[in-house]
Design a protein around this motif. Structure first.
Motif: not given
Length: 275
Positions: A4-19, A47-55
């Protein structure tokens, strides 16, 4: 092995639709996703850690950092105690500014409201009742995410069982001392909501997982060789609570032959399942 790719991680996190300001709980088994394209295996947890910490700029992130040594050690120093439930959880633990105080079922937290949920200066003797991190996650209606793993590691289910007062588990005390991240010491009894060892009961979440997915309470986002399961705490709680009323042993492989309590330092039979 799938990748899988970093772009796919970011896409899944965006699909969570956090408001707005949300609270997220993370369980993980990153190895089940496969290879992260273009990255060394050792870098994947970071990489996962930094992607999640951005949230955490907008949301609270709560990560379980469980460790089960306390029944033998009777002393756990949370400044050094490692998480035993996943590489990603341990990466979070290493940089955590906050950690709750139960010596077995503790959590670290990130985000502006995380301290209210974690309560790092307050003794947490029972991790499955109304003074627990799990209960505050329920009140927050946290979004619970399972990265690369399904509900088989869902400890929130034990909290639901405790709040529903299922008869096949019992609270067992473990005596000892815990030292917090700030060096504060708490001594006393710390509890787990246990299955009896006398019968070797085993949990089975397969049926409830399927039902939760059919009810659209549990969602699945494919990624690599696995995916991310997600649910909201309150919807999940109400569904499981209702199913336990209908089928008290739906979360077990087989019904118990008897019920037990921890009395005089031993499991004691207090009645049969018909009581």
């Amino acid at each position: 092995m799938k990748s899988y790719t970093l772009a796919q991680i970011q896409a899944v996190l965006q699909n969570l639709n956090l408001q707005g300001n949300q609270t997220l709980l993370i369980h993980s088994a990153l190895q089940n996703f496969g290879i992260l394209q273009g990255e060394a295996i050792a870098m994947i947890p970071k990489i996962w850690l930094h992607s999640l910490l951005e949230l955490t700029s907008a949301h609270n992130l709560i990560v379980p950092t469980f460790n089960y040594d306390f029944p033998k050690s009777h002393l756990e120093d949370l400044r050094f105690q490692q998480s035993k439930i996943g590489i990603l959880n341990e990466e979070f633990r290493k940089i955590a500014p906050l950690r709750s105080t139960h010596p077995m079922f503790n959590f670290c937290g990130f985000g502006k409201n995380a301290e209210t949920i974690i309560q790092p200066a307050t003794l947490e003797s029972n991790p499955f009742l109304q003074t627990s991190v799990f209960h505050r996650l329920f009140l927050e209606n946290a979004l619970m995410l399972f990265l690369g793993i399904d509900l088989r590691v869902c400890t929130f289910m034990v909290y639901v069982e405790a709040m529903c007062e299922v008869k096949y588990r019992f609270f067992k005390p473990f005596l000892g001392e815990v030292i917090t991240l700030k060096g504060q010491r708490f001594a006393g009894e710390f509890y787990h909501f246990c299955l009896p060892q006398s019968e070797r009961l085993k949990v089975s979440y397969h049926r409830i997982q399927q039902e939760l997915m059919e009810a659209n309470i549990l969602r699945f986002f494919p990624l690599g060789g696995s995916g991310i399961y997600a649910f909201r705490a309150k919807e999940f709680f109400c569904f499981v609570q209702n199913r336990l009323r209908q089928e008290p042993f739906i979360l077990l492989e087989t019904p118990p032959k008897a019920y037990y309590q921890w009395i005089d330092n031993a499991e004691q039979i207090i009645g049969g399942q018909w009581n």
